[in-house]
Design an enzyme around this catalytic site. Structure first.
Site: not given
Ligand code: ADP
Ligand code: ADP
Ligand code: ZN
Length: 215
Positions: A14, A89, A128, A161, A172
């Site tokens: 994302k 979410r 990551r 992270r 998660r």
């Molecule tokens: P990821 O990219 O791994 O999906 P995020 O960076 O979006 O995770 O979010 C990291 C953490 O922040 C989540 O696991 C949650 O604990 C908190 N968080 C983020 N967005 C929300 C939301 N919309 N509602 C509740 N908690 C959230």
């Molecule tokens: P999210 O925000 O959904 O948690 P991230 O954008 O942080 O996900 O991506 C999670 C990990 O996967 C990061 O280390 C990123 O560099 C890698 N990544 C993202 N998209 C791709 C892809 N299409 N192919 C391979 N690795 C990816």
């Protein structure tokens, strides 16, 4: 105006796609995860509260998150539109968001779901790395920085992270399936859902999103 939601399991890509789409469409980024990480870095009251949940891979309570997004939507400028990343979410958040947008007379253009199988996610999150300063995201194998451990954008240190350690990742995913996945149906019924295969290389995923948005 293009107003997008980007959804997907943790690690689906994302943030990575959001960064490209922001640049391409000149959108304003609203990432609740980034907001919480900034607040935690500042040790602010919200940051201290959020840390208890985030470290365990739990969601921060809906009322806290809704208040943050409501404030941002009311105060931030988004001349070309916004990209909401990591919000909503839960069903409660989705309903709250509908109300916020209705009050502002804003409409969503599309909800993008970046679809990835669970086993791919574990590899993505284990590798990551994020910039401790600007939040830019890398992957040790798929998107390495030019200089190991150093951010290409701002030169600061890359870190792993805390919530990317395996136990928290599994929690998660469980929470995603229980609370967030039902939202796909919610947006499908509204005719807004656009699905892309997130297992393709980053550039392909991006191109597919742009193509679908153009249709
Ligand atoms: P990821 O990219 O791994 O999906 P995020 O960076 O979006 O995770 O979010 C990291 C953490 O922040 C989540 O696991 C949650 O604990 C908190 N968080 C983020 N967005 C929300 C939301 N919309 N509602 C509740 N908690 C959230
Ligand atoms: P999210 O925000 O959904 O948690 P991230 O954008 O942080 O996900 O991506 C999670 C990990 O996967 C990061 O280390 C990123 O560099 C890698 N990544 C993202 N998209 C791709 C892809 N299409 N192919 C391979 N690795 C990816
Ligand atoms: Zn950086």
């Amino acid at each position: 105006m293009i107003n997008l939601l980007i959804m997907g399991k943790p690690g689906a890509g994302k943030g990575t796609q959001a960064a490209r789409l922001l640049d391409y469409y000149k959108l304003t980024h609203i990432s609740t995860g980034d907001i919480y990480r900034e607040e935690m870095a500042k040790d602010s009251p919200i940051g201290i509260l959020a840390k208890k949940y985030i470290g365990q891979g739990e969601l921060v309570p809906d009322n806290v998150t809704n208040d943050i997004v409501r404030n941002v939507l009311n105060q931030k400028d988004y001349p070309n539109g916004f990209m909401l990343d990591g919000y909503p979410r839960t069903k409660t958040q989705a309903i709250a968001l509908d109300k916020m947008l209705e009050d502002l007379n804003i409409h969503l253009t599309a909800v993008i779901n970046v679809d990835v199988e669970d086993k791919v996610l574990l590899v993505r999150m284990a590798g990551r790395r994020v910039c401790s300063n600007c939040g830019a995201t890398y992957h040790i194998d798929f998107h390495p920085s030019a200089k190991e451990g150093i951010c290409d954008v701002c030169g600061s240190k890359l870190i792993q992270r805390e919530d990317d350690l395996e136990e928290s990742v599994l929690n998660r995913l469980r929470i995603y399936n229980e609370k967030t996945k039902p939202l796909l149906d919610y947006y499908k019924k509204k005719g807004l859902l656009l699905i892309v295969n997130g297992e393709d290389p980053t550039a392909t995923v991006f191109q597919n999103i742009v193509n679908k948005l153009g249709e």
